[in-house]
Motif scaffolding. Structure first.
Motif, mmCIF file in Angstrom:
data_model
loop_
_atom_site.group_PDB
_atom_site.id
_atom_site.type_symbol
_atom_site.label_atom_id
_atom_site.label_comp_id
_atom_site.label_asym_id
_atom_site.label_seq_id
_atom_site.Cartn_x
_atom_site.Cartn_y
_atom_site.Cartn_z
ATOM 1 N N GLU A 1 1.075 -0.807 0.125
ATOM 2 C CA GLU A 1 -0.236 -0.398 0.400
ATOM 3 C C GLU A 1 0.742 1.456 0.097
ATOM 4 N N GLN A 2 0.758 2.417 -0.508
ATOM 5 C CA GLN A 2 1.333 3.468 -0.391
ATOM 6 C C GLN A 2 0.297 4.923 -0.810
ATOM 7 N N THR A 3 0.844 5.843 -0.348
ATOM 8 C CA THR A 3 0.372 6.881 -1.123
ATOM 9 C C THR A 3 0.039 7.664 -2.115
ATOM 10 N N PRO A 4 -0.625 8.002 -2.628
ATOM 11 C CA PRO A 4 -1.123 8.100 -3.814
ATOM 12 C C PRO A 4 -0.827 8.966 -4.220
ATOM 13 N N ALA A 5 -0.565 9.763 -5.056
ATOM 14 C CA ALA A 5 -0.206 11.518 -5.550
ATOM 15 C C ALA A 5 -1.980 12.412 -5.432
ATOM 16 N N ALA A 6 -1.899 13.493 -5.864
ATOM 17 C CA ALA A 6 -3.496 14.032 -5.848
ATOM 18 C C ALA A 6 -3.365 15.502 -7.435
ATOM 19 N N LEU A 7 -3.374 15.296 -7.802
ATOM 20 C CA LEU A 7 -3.776 16.830 -9.277
ATOM 21 C C LEU A 7 -3.957 17.535 -8.932
ATOM 22 N N ALA A 8 -4.845 17.267 -8.119
ATOM 23 C CA ALA A 8 -5.347 18.731 -7.455
ATOM 24 C C ALA A 8 -4.451 20.079 -6.408
ATOM 25 N N SER A 9 -2.691 18.728 -5.942
ATOM 26 C CA SER A 9 -1.542 19.824 -5.456
ATOM 27 C C SER A 9 -1.312 20.351 -6.384
ATOM 28 N N ARG A 10 -1.019 19.957 -7.744
ATOM 29 C CA ARG A 10 0.383 20.382 -8.620
ATOM 30 C C ARG A 10 0.156 21.361 -8.962
ATOM 31 N N THR A 11 0.470 22.631 -8.585
ATOM 32 C CA THR A 11 0.674 23.363 -9.999
ATOM 33 C C THR A 11 2.366 23.820 -10.484
ATOM 34 N N PRO A 12 2.153 23.188 -11.820
ATOM 35 C CA PRO A 12 3.257 23.191 -12.620
ATOM 36 C C PRO A 12 3.842 24.164 -12.797
ATOM 37 N N HIS A 13 5.524 24.511 -12.532
ATOM 38 C CA HIS A 13 5.673 25.719 -13.953
ATOM 39 C C HIS A 13 6.315 25.017 -14.384
ATOM 40 N N VAL A 14 6.488 25.445 -16.189
ATOM 41 C CA VAL A 14 6.816 24.584 -17.509
ATOM 42 C C VAL A 14 7.205 25.990 -18.502
ATOM 43 N N PRO A 15 8.805 25.475 -18.611
ATOM 44 C CA PRO A 15 9.745 26.596 -18.611
ATOM 45 C C PRO A 15 10.127 26.458 -19.821
ATOM 46 N N ALA A 16 9.981 28.024 -20.901
ATOM 47 C CA ALA A 16 9.320 28.139 -22.884
ATOM 48 C C ALA A 16 10.344 26.727 -22.812
ATOM 49 N N GLU A 17 11.502 27.004 -22.686
ATOM 50 C CA GLU A 17 12.184 25.793 -23.639
ATOM 51 C C GLU A 17 12.400 24.354 -23.561
ATOM 52 N N ARG A 18 10.917 24.456 -22.161
ATOM 53 C CA ARG A 18 10.543 22.743 -21.818
ATOM 54 C C ARG A 18 9.510 23.141 -23.111
ATOM 55 N N LEU A 19 8.569 23.872 -23.414
ATOM 56 C CA LEU A 19 7.195 24.034 -24.391
ATOM 57 C C LEU A 19 8.119 23.909 -26.095
#
Length: 359
Positions: free
Chosen positions: A9-27
């Motif tokens: 058993e594990q503790t699942p992640a939550a999408l609602a807790s994620r606010t990612p920053h996406v740098p332009a070079e990654r785009l």
């Protein structure tokens, strides 16, 4: 029969807790076909024998890929020097792009990605992205820098071209006009308001008005057919109980677990261009309390999330109402109906994939 070793058993992640920053070079670096379409080709596209337009589209796009590869239908790809001006050969006359028009689930994205793969050019000289991702690139880099970045490409593929935001439409049409002038070949799939382009035809007059004459650069390919995701497949599994979904999330490595209303609320605070990054590392999405989407703005955000999950082949396990009851009858009869039907189709396919998680 040997006993299966239980998963810890594990503790699942939550999408609602994620606010990612996406740098332009990654785009820029991520403007390639998504994982689901990373190995597709014209050879593994399976045309429906009852729909001749599908086989015709394969033939036409394969020929277009050849013309782009040898330079007869695309630019030579040279970038401007910082110190001297380089001249480009005169752009060939006639349509410089392909426009794939058709209903959802007929394989337009498969064909668009196959075109990208079949074009003989280094990955950094061809780009693939959705309309939303392209507008976000302009927002991150600025208009002039985006033009400079993409002008050295042989090919730009735009999936889900949208005409439902006049501001973005004018922005992208201006950008594409600049790229065509620079010799970049274009290809796009349609995902437009039925009242604008119409589901069954390429309405040149409407397209001309909406994006300022860019239709002259495209040759339309109509692709008929039914949704391949459900062709001959069993119906999607019924929703599970909250307990089943929660248990699966705790025993599935890399799974996320979210209350559906809370996730919808979170999506309103994250730009849709970041939804892909929000799914990084997620191997399965578990949702409890799925219910009808309350309004159109929320519904359109959910469509983008469904697209990013489908691109990444992330299975979905859910409790609550079936996915075909997410959107109201008014939404399904309105101008964005093609988006909603596509989302239902894709989420249903992912729900089939998620069935194993409950077992």
């Amino acid at each position: 029969m040997a006993e299966q070793t239980p998963v810890a058993e594990q503790t699942p992640a939550a999408l609602a807790s994620r606010t990612p920053h996406v740098p332009a070079e990654r785009l820029v670096a991520e403007m390639v076909p998504p994982p689901r379409f990373s190995t597709v080709s014209f050879d593994n596209y399976i045309p429906d024998p009852g729909q001749p337009s599908q086989a015709t589209a394969v033939k036409e796009l394969a020929a277009f890929a050849t013309s782009v590869s040898d330079g007869s239908g695309a630019a030579d790809g040279r970038r401007k020097s910082w110190f001297r001006r380089e001249t480009r050969p005169a752009a060939p006359r006639g349509p410089r792009g392909m426009y794939l028009d058709g209903g959802y689930g007929v394989g337009k994205t498969h064909l668009l990605a196959s075109l990208w793969h079949a074009t003989a050019a280094p990955p950094e000289r061809k780009a693939f992205g959705t309309f939303v991702e392209l507008t976000n690139l302009v927002g991150a880099l600025g208009f002039q820098q985006t033009v400079q970045t993409l002008s050295g490409h042989r090919l730009l593929c735009i999936d889900e071209f949208e005409l439902d935001d006049p501001g973005d439409t004018v922005l992208v049409s201006t950008l594409l006009g600049k790229l065509v002038d620079a010799g970049v070949a274009l290809a796009a799939t349609s995902n437009t308001l039925p009242g604008k382009l119409g589901e069954g035809r390429f309405a040149a007059a409407d397209f001309l008005r909406e994006i300022q004459g860019l239709s002259a650069h495209f040759r339309a390919l109509r692709i008929d057919g039914e949704d391949y995701r459900h062709r001959g497949l069993p119906e999607a599994p019924a929703p599970y109980s909250d307990e089943t979904v929660t248990r699966a999330a705790h025993h599935t490595p890399g799974a996320s677990l979210d209350d559906f209303p809370a996730l919808l609320d979170h999506l309103s605070r994250v730009h849709p261009s970041r939804y892909g990054a929000m799914c990084d590392g997620i191997e399965a999405v578990c949702l409890t309390g799925v219910g009808p989407v309350p309004d159109q703005s929320t519904a359109l955000r959910l469509v983008v999330l469904a697209d990013r999950l489908y691109d990444r082949e992330v299975p979905v396990l859910a409790s609550g109402v079936p996915f075909d009851r997410l959107f109201s009858e008014e939404m399904l009869q309105g101008g964005y109906r093609k988006k909603y039907f596509r989302a239902i189709s894709r989420l249903t396919a992912l729900a089939r994939d998620g069935k194993r998680l409950a077992e």
